[in-house]
Design a protein around this motif. Structure first.
Motif, PDB file in Angstrom:
ATOM      1  N   HIS A  75       0.848  -1.200   0.000  1.00  0.00           N
ATOM      2  CA  HIS A  75       0.000   0.000   0.000  1.00  0.00           C
ATOM      3  C   HIS A  75       0.880   1.245   0.000  1.00  0.00           C
ATOM      4  O   HIS A  75       0.676   2.157  -0.791  1.00  0.00           O
ATOM      5  CB  HIS A  75      -0.916   0.035   1.227  1.00  0.00           C
ATOM      6  CG  HIS A  75      -2.005  -0.991   1.178  1.00  0.00           C
ATOM      7  ND1 HIS A  75      -2.579  -1.520   2.306  1.00  0.00           N
ATOM      8  CD2 HIS A  75      -2.623  -1.585   0.131  1.00  0.00           C
ATOM      9  CE1 HIS A  75      -3.505  -2.401   1.955  1.00  0.00           C
ATOM     10  NE2 HIS A  75      -3.544  -2.461   0.643  1.00  0.00           N
ATOM     11  N   THR A  76       1.852   1.260   0.915  1.00  0.00           N
ATOM     12  CA  THR A  76       2.763   2.401   1.000  1.00  0.00           C
ATOM     13  C   THR A  76       3.474   2.597  -0.337  1.00  0.00           C
ATOM     14  O   THR A  76       3.530   3.711  -0.870  1.00  0.00           O
ATOM     15  CB  THR A  76       3.804   2.168   2.121  1.00  0.00           C
ATOM     16  OG1 THR A  76       3.102   2.025   3.360  1.00  0.00           O
ATOM     17  CG2 THR A  76       4.777   3.324   2.228  1.00  0.00           C
ATOM     18  N   TYR A  77       3.981   1.506  -0.883  1.00  0.00           N
ATOM     19  CA  TYR A  77       4.736   1.580  -2.148  1.00  0.00           C
ATOM     20  C   TYR A  77       3.861   2.102  -3.284  1.00  0.00           C
ATOM     21  O   TYR A  77       4.233   3.045  -3.990  1.00  0.00           O
ATOM     22  CB  TYR A  77       5.292   0.194  -2.486  1.00  0.00           C
ATOM     23  CG  TYR A  77       6.079   0.158  -3.769  1.00  0.00           C
ATOM     24  CD1 TYR A  77       7.370   0.674  -3.829  1.00  0.00           C
ATOM     25  CD2 TYR A  77       5.541  -0.385  -4.935  1.00  0.00           C
ATOM     26  CE1 TYR A  77       8.102   0.648  -5.006  1.00  0.00           C
ATOM     27  CE2 TYR A  77       6.266  -0.413  -6.122  1.00  0.00           C
ATOM     28  CZ  TYR A  77       7.544   0.107  -6.153  1.00  0.00           C
ATOM     29  OH  TYR A  77       8.269   0.093  -7.310  1.00  0.00           O
ATOM     30  N   ASN A  78       2.684   1.508  -3.451  1.00  0.00           N
ATOM     31  CA  ASN A  78       1.799   1.920  -4.547  1.00  0.00           C
ATOM     32  C   ASN A  78       1.375   3.382  -4.403  1.00  0.00           C
ATOM     33  O   ASN A  78       1.334   4.120  -5.387  1.00  0.00           O
ATOM     34  CB  ASN A  78       0.548   1.028  -4.593  1.00  0.00           C
ATOM     35  CG  ASN A  78       0.892  -0.384  -5.058  1.00  0.00           C
ATOM     36  OD1 ASN A  78       1.968  -0.619  -5.612  1.00  0.00           O
ATOM     37  ND2 ASN A  78      -0.001  -1.319  -4.792  1.00  0.00           N
ATOM     38  N   ASN A  79       1.077   3.785  -3.167  1.00  0.00           N
ATOM     39  CA  ASN A  79       0.664   5.175  -2.950  1.00  0.00           C
ATOM     40  C   ASN A  79       1.789   6.151  -3.301  1.00  0.00           C
ATOM     41  O   ASN A  79       1.547   7.194  -3.922  1.00  0.00           O
ATOM     42  CB  ASN A  79       0.225   5.389  -1.501  1.00  0.00           C
ATOM     43  CG  ASN A  79      -1.062   4.641  -1.185  1.00  0.00           C
ATOM     44  OD1 ASN A  79      -1.709   4.086  -2.077  1.00  0.00           O
ATOM     45  ND2 ASN A  79      -1.435   4.609   0.097  1.00  0.00           N
ATOM     46  N   ILE A  80       3.009   5.803  -2.915  1.00  0.00           N
ATOM     47  CA  ILE A  80       4.144   6.693  -3.197  1.00  0.00           C
ATOM     48  C   ILE A  80       4.393   6.767  -4.706  1.00  0.00           C
ATOM     49  O   ILE A  80       4.630   7.835  -5.263  1.00  0.00           O
ATOM     50  CB  ILE A  80       5.428   6.225  -2.476  1.00  0.00           C
ATOM     51  CG1 ILE A  80       5.264   6.398  -0.956  1.00  0.00           C
ATOM     52  CG2 ILE A  80       6.663   6.991  -2.970  1.00  0.00           C
ATOM     53  CD1 ILE A  80       6.395   5.820  -0.132  1.00  0.00           C
ATOM     54  N   LYS A  81       4.291   5.615  -5.373  1.00  0.00           N
ATOM     55  CA  LYS A  81       4.502   5.616  -6.818  1.00  0.00           C
ATOM     56  C   LYS A  81       3.388   6.390  -7.528  1.00  0.00           C
ATOM     57  O   LYS A  81       3.603   6.973  -8.584  1.00  0.00           O
ATOM     58  CB  LYS A  81       4.600   4.186  -7.364  1.00  0.00           C
ATOM     59  CG  LYS A  81       5.819   3.399  -6.877  1.00  0.00           C
ATOM     60  CD  LYS A  81       7.162   4.064  -7.171  1.00  0.00           C
ATOM     61  CE  LYS A  81       7.554   4.135  -8.608  1.00  0.00           C
ATOM     62  NZ  LYS A  81       8.090   2.905  -9.172  1.00  0.00           N
ATOM     63  N   GLY A  82       2.205   6.405  -6.920  1.00  0.00           N
ATOM     64  CA  GLY A  82       1.084   7.146  -7.501  1.00  0.00           C
ATOM     65  C   GLY A  82       1.173   8.642  -7.257  1.00  0.00           C
ATOM     66  O   GLY A  82       1.207   9.440  -8.187  1.00  0.00           O
TER      67      GLY A  82
END
Lengths: 202, 202
Positions: A75-82
């Protein structure tokens, strides 16, 4: 003189998985954990505790942290990439239990802020901060490095720095002891910190 | 409720270089420094203190650390690239001043062990350990990642683990407080650590 014991592979092999993971994690010592706050495209706030924040440079001000490709951290990773933006929030004694609890698995439609009982502070940016923290940073994503074992180093630039007025002296020094900042070793051993001394820059 | 102060770019811009570097370095919190021991092709031992060690994985057991391309650290870098082996040694209160002093510049033919007064312990491998340390690791070089600002993340695998018998309980837990391990924030602010509590794995 120190009498040394070698902790052998055979010995370590006899422990269960969590003991092994905890042992090797401990060997990197004690460090202050951070709560990383992000926001999804669907406007769900995410909050997760990380023990692997590292200083990378002062000019420009860069921090890095290591994430495993697990469900919780994705979740953290996807949000940051988004969104390309995140907050890092310091953990102190009074919020430690709640902070630690963010590493549990929650459904993706639930915010960890609500689940563990920490308060969201939101600025003009969409990124959520932890209201209870004594130091909060806003960071922008810079680059990522894939490491051999599948973990990822995320490099981020510090964009904004907020400090609890109670602990800000208008000098560049922060006293993490006075702030009751905690340290962590391994998966779940927490420490208190106290200022010892300032040595000269050599 | 916390009243937050924003530490602005303008404010930070008024400080001298070391204050700025120290400030941003502090924002990654407190962590235990390690003395990294290496040996050159010319059989000169090198020892340097690093504040940027980070856990990367438990299986295989990997650690990383960030180095700047400066004169002092280049000895460590060149030695690791040459011999592929290094030691990491924990710093406690009694050896802190000597450990901190390893970051001074010494001529390349002088060993920091001699210069600061720490004792070499040498095993079958050529890598030097710090005899006074309570935890020492032998690591092998795995890979490096060049980061945007010119710093380098070195990833290393833990090959051997040595613990002072006095602090080894035959369980996987290490008490860094009992070992009088120090923490560091920024360039020169040192902390003591004390065990607070163990939380459940969630």
């Amino acid at each position: 003189m120190n009498q040394l014991v070698e902790i052998t592979e055979r010995q370590i092999g006899e422990w269960d998985k969590y003991k092994r993971v905890n042992f090797f994690n401990q060997l990197s010592g004690v460090r202050t954990p951070f709560l990383i706050g992000t926001r999804s495209n669907d406007e769900i706030d995410n909050l997760a505790i990380f023990n692997s924040v590292v200083h990378i440079g002062a000019n420009p001000p860069l921090l890095g942290f290591v994430m495993r490709p697990t469900t919780v951290e994705r979740h953290t990773y996807n949000n940051i990439k988004g969104s390309k933006v995140l907050s890092m929030n310091l953990v102190h004694k009074e919020i430690l239990d709640k902070a630690h609890q963010t590493s549990a698995k929650y459904p993706s439609e639930q915010s960890e802020f609500e689940a563990v009982g920490l308060s969201v502070l939101r600025g003009l940016e969409s990124v959520p901060y932890v209201k209870e923290s004594n130091v909060s940073l806003q960071l922008g994503f810079v680059e990522e490095h894939k490491i051999k074992n599948g973990t990822i180093l995320l490099v981020c630039e510090i964009k904004k720095v907020y400090v609890n007025a109670k602990y800000w002296s208008d000098k560049e020094d922060l006293d993490f002891g006075k702030m009751k900042t905690v340290g962590v070793s391994g998966l779940y051993n927490y420490y208190t910190l106290e200022s010892l001394k300032r040595l000269d820059h050599v």
